[in-house]
Design a protein around this motif. Structure first.
Motif, PDB file in Angstrom:
ATOM      1  N   ILE A   1       0.919  -1.286   0.024  1.00 28.09           N
ATOM      2  CA  ILE A   1      -0.026   0.017   0.126  1.00 28.09           C
ATOM      3  C   ILE A   1       0.816   1.306   0.100  1.00 28.09           C
ATOM      4  CG2 ILE A   1      -1.761  -1.308   1.234  1.00 28.09           C
ATOM      5  CD1 ILE A   1      -0.957   0.488   3.764  1.00 28.09           C
ATOM      6  N   ILE A   2       1.972   1.094   0.213  1.00 25.29           N
ATOM      7  CA  ILE A   2       2.887   2.166   0.402  1.00 25.29           C
ATOM      8  C   ILE A   2       3.134   3.001  -1.039  1.00 25.29           C
ATOM      9  CG2 ILE A   2       5.406   2.960   0.814  1.00 25.29           C
ATOM     10  CD1 ILE A   2       5.572   0.846   2.764  1.00 25.29           C
ATOM     11  N   PRO A   3       3.072   2.629  -2.139  1.00 21.97           N
ATOM     12  CA  PRO A   3       3.078   3.669  -3.354  1.00 21.97           C
ATOM     13  C   PRO A   3       1.961   4.227  -3.304  1.00 21.97           C
ATOM     14  CG  PRO A   3       4.069   1.250  -3.913  1.00 21.97           C
ATOM     15  CD  PRO A   3       3.549   1.343  -2.449  1.00 21.97           C
ATOM     16  N   SER A   4       0.894   3.609  -3.009  1.00 26.78           N
ATOM     17  CA  SER A   4      -0.509   4.519  -3.108  1.00 26.78           C
ATOM     18  C   SER A   4      -0.555   5.593  -1.898  1.00 26.78           C
ATOM     19  CB  SER A   4      -1.669   3.463  -2.991  1.00 26.78           C
ATOM     20  OG  SER A   4      -1.703   2.656  -4.059  1.00 26.78           O
ATOM     21  N   ILE A   5      -0.328   5.146  -0.810  1.00 28.45           N
ATOM     22  CA  ILE A   5      -0.345   6.372   0.289  1.00 28.45           C
ATOM     23  C   ILE A   5       0.746   7.546  -0.224  1.00 28.45           C
ATOM     24  CG2 ILE A   5       0.440   6.767   2.600  1.00 28.45           C
ATOM     25  CD1 ILE A   5      -2.117   4.908   2.242  1.00 28.45           C
ATOM     26  N   LEU A   6       2.110   7.182  -0.664  1.00 25.93           N
ATOM     27  CA  LEU A   6       2.997   8.295  -1.138  1.00 25.93           C
ATOM     28  C   LEU A   6       2.544   9.026  -2.178  1.00 25.93           C
ATOM     29  CD1 LEU A   6       6.336   6.599  -0.421  1.00 25.93           C
ATOM     30  CD2 LEU A   6       5.106   8.046   1.082  1.00 25.93           C
ATOM     31  N   ALA A   7       1.655   8.293  -3.006  1.00 22.27           N
ATOM     32  CA  ALA A   7       1.032   9.154  -4.182  1.00 22.27           C
ATOM     33  C   ALA A   7       0.077  10.119  -3.886  1.00 22.27           C
ATOM     34  CB  ALA A   7       0.487   8.211  -5.391  1.00 22.27           C
ATOM     35  N   GLY A   8      -0.879   9.653  -2.777  1.00 14.17           N
ATOM     36  CA  GLY A   8      -1.761  10.541  -2.308  1.00 14.17           C
ATOM     37  C   GLY A   8      -1.181  11.738  -1.781  1.00 14.17           C
TER      38      GLY A   8
END
Length: 553
Positions: free
Chosen positions: A148-155
């Protein structure tokens, strides 16, 4: 007229007055519609770039775009998938990725507009953007909590970028003195308004350009990071073993000399690709292992090196996709190299009450075909295609090939498991989605030349194409013009019953005007191809192919 004074809102005060206004009241920051849209677009681009960059950091992480695309493929209705394949063919996944990117930046533009009045709501929009990515990241069979880290950082990148750009575009009071914004009073005693100046606009353009460069660089960096996990170089280093009984070169009699008719063999570059993998799995053959289990006497595990030590078999087989429409191009013929699937299953000891062979890909996709299909027809754990190791997108390092069955029930790419089971105990991927649990090939024929609505000269017109019914064979192809009688076409030799057969004929006396050309085939058992039209769902298309051409047009 000398007593008339300009409205207060139009008074541009000197710098000292402007500073006093800022100190006396909190001005309202303004931002133009175009600047707000640009802020949202650039923020979405930054979010996508950061998601791509972090998605390439770890082998089992995905960018939010890839994760969402994978989830969409698995969850959209069958009709949508069929439309995508009909409309985009082998470019269906590329079209999906482009669609997600376009929707993402449009969503960003909407959030930019929202931020003009309600910045907190716009920030929540980017948080929702991140949550959609989280949902997609957890859909993959190889997903982990850390995925989930890529999505969290993208947000977070989207939120931070929008916050920054809106402040710059509005000449925010906190930076008004630095950006050169003007501050004017709307009315006596009312809060002042920050009016961006030319210098402020230049600052916004510079910030936006910088963010665009960062977005592009992070996206490219993510692709570069992802390339670390590619096994393309490993594939190129592999030397395949020679087959125990090498096949002779296909004779010229199976070819066609009519321009426009398909080549007998389809090159690897031109071979169709239909599967559910948004990103091609990268499997190192050194760590690959196949597990054969289920209703067997003994479980077997075999490595890639051990598989290559087994007797290698060469087979020329035409592979067909069940999504192929009448006259479609989702099929091709290749020379496959691999080990006998039947022999491996015999070593495992298949239980007599088993009736289904299920193949499972590394990404969790499954196919299942009848055990009775191993009736002597070619059935391979294929490692080679047209004289080279399997291409990455066609299943490297190992896939299944079974003659006479549609790919959706048999041709598992990137295979890691084979389970022996029963149809009443397990439904494979597409069967769960309504497709038939059996996938025998239907007799079909196609016109390759002339093309649909082609303009041809009067007189003699060459017509040609292919016909197929793998595991049975083709005995005759017939063509008719308009409402005339069917005439028998000339057949190229049948190499084997497991490959398509090329055909051609000359239409003499073609007269000026629009004409319809229709083709039908007859299988080796004398059964004529049905003219009953059926869509690919649920077990393959049927019907005669007809095209219109313009003679003398």
């Amino acid at each position: 007229m000398s007593d008339v004074h300009p409205p207060v809102c139009c008074i541009r005060r000197p710098l000292s007055s402007r500073t006093t206004a800022v100190n006396q009241a909190t001005p309202t920051a303004t931002i133009s519609r175009s600047s707000s849209i640009a802020s949202g677009l650039l923020s979405a681009a930054a979010a996508l770039g950061v998601g791509e960059l972090t998605g390439g950091a770890v082998s089992n992480w995905q960018s939010p775009v890839v994760g969402v695309a994978t989830a969409i493929i698995d969850r959209v209705p069958r009709s949508v998938k069929e439309f995508g394949i009909r409309r985009f063919g082998t470019n269906d996944k590329l079209a999906l990725i482009i669609g997600i990117l376009v929707l993402s930046v449009l969503f960003g533009a909407v959030l930019g507009l929202v931020a003009r009045r309600r910045q907190a709501v716009a920030m929540c929009g980017f948080a929702a953007f991140a949550l959609v990515g989280v949902w997609g990241s957890q859909h993959a069979i190889t997903s982990t909590v850390s995925g989930i880290i890529p999505s969290i950082l993208a947000g977070a990148a989207g939120i931070g970028s929008l916050w920054f750009l809106v402040r710059v575009a509005a000449g925010h009071p906190a930076v008004a003195a630095e950006t050169g914004a003007d501050v004017v009073a709307l009315d006596e005693g009312a809060p002042a308004m920050v009016v961006p100046t030319t210098r402020t606009r230049r600052s916004f353009l510079a910030a936006g350009a910088g963010l665009a460069v960062v977005a592009g660089a992070t996206a490219a960096g993510g692709r570069a990071l992802r390339s670390r996990f590619s096994v393309a170089a490993t594939r190129r280093s592999i030397t395949l073993p020679a087959p125990a009984k090498p096949l002779a070169q296909a004779p010229s009699a199976v070819m066609s000399d009519v321009p426009g008719v398909s080549s007998f063999y389809t090159t690897n570059a031109d071979f169709y690709r239909i599967d559910t993998a948004v990103e091609v799995p990268q499997i190192n053959p050194d760590s690959w292992e196949l597990r054969i289990h289920g209703m067997v006497d003994r479980e077997i595990r075999i490595s890639y090196a051990d598989l290559l030590k087994r007797p290698m078999i060469e087979e020329d087989i035409t592979l067909t996709c069940v999504s192929n429409t009448v006259g479609g191009h989702l099929l091709g013929t290749a020379r496959w190299l691999g080990a006998s699937l039947k022999d491996l299953l015999a070593e495992a000891g298949v239980h007599p009450d088993a009736d289904q062979i299920v193949g499972r890909s590394i990404d969790g996709w499954t196919s299942g075909f009848p055990l009775e299909s191993l009736d002597g027809r070619p059935a391979l754990l294929a490692v080679g295609m047209n004289g080279e190791p399997l291409p990455l997108e066609h299943g490297f390092p190992v896939r299944v090939i079974v003659a006479g069955l549609y790919g959706y029930v048999s041709a598992t790419k990137w295979i890691t498991e084979i389970e022996v089971t029963r149809f009443d105990a397990y439904d494979a991927y597409w069967v769960k989605r309504g497709w038939s649990d059996r996938g025998p090939i239907k007799t079909q024929s196609r016109i390759d030349t002339p093309r649909v609505l082609a303009n041809v000269a009067p007189g003699t017109v060459n017509i040609g194409g292919v016909a197929w019914d793998q595991a049975v064979g083709i005995s005759k192809v017939e063509v008719k013009i308009d409402d005339g009688e069917f005439a028998v076409a000339t057949l190229a030799d049948q190499l084997t019953i497991n490959t398509w057969r090329l055909w051609s004929m000359q239409w003499t006396g073609a007269t000026t005007g629009r004409h319809r050309i229709t083709v039908r085939a007859t299988d080796a058992n004398g059964v004529v191809q049905t003219d009953e039209r059926a869509d690919p769902f649920p077990n393959g298309a049927s019907g005669w192919m007809s095209i219109f051409v313009n003679v003398g047009g």
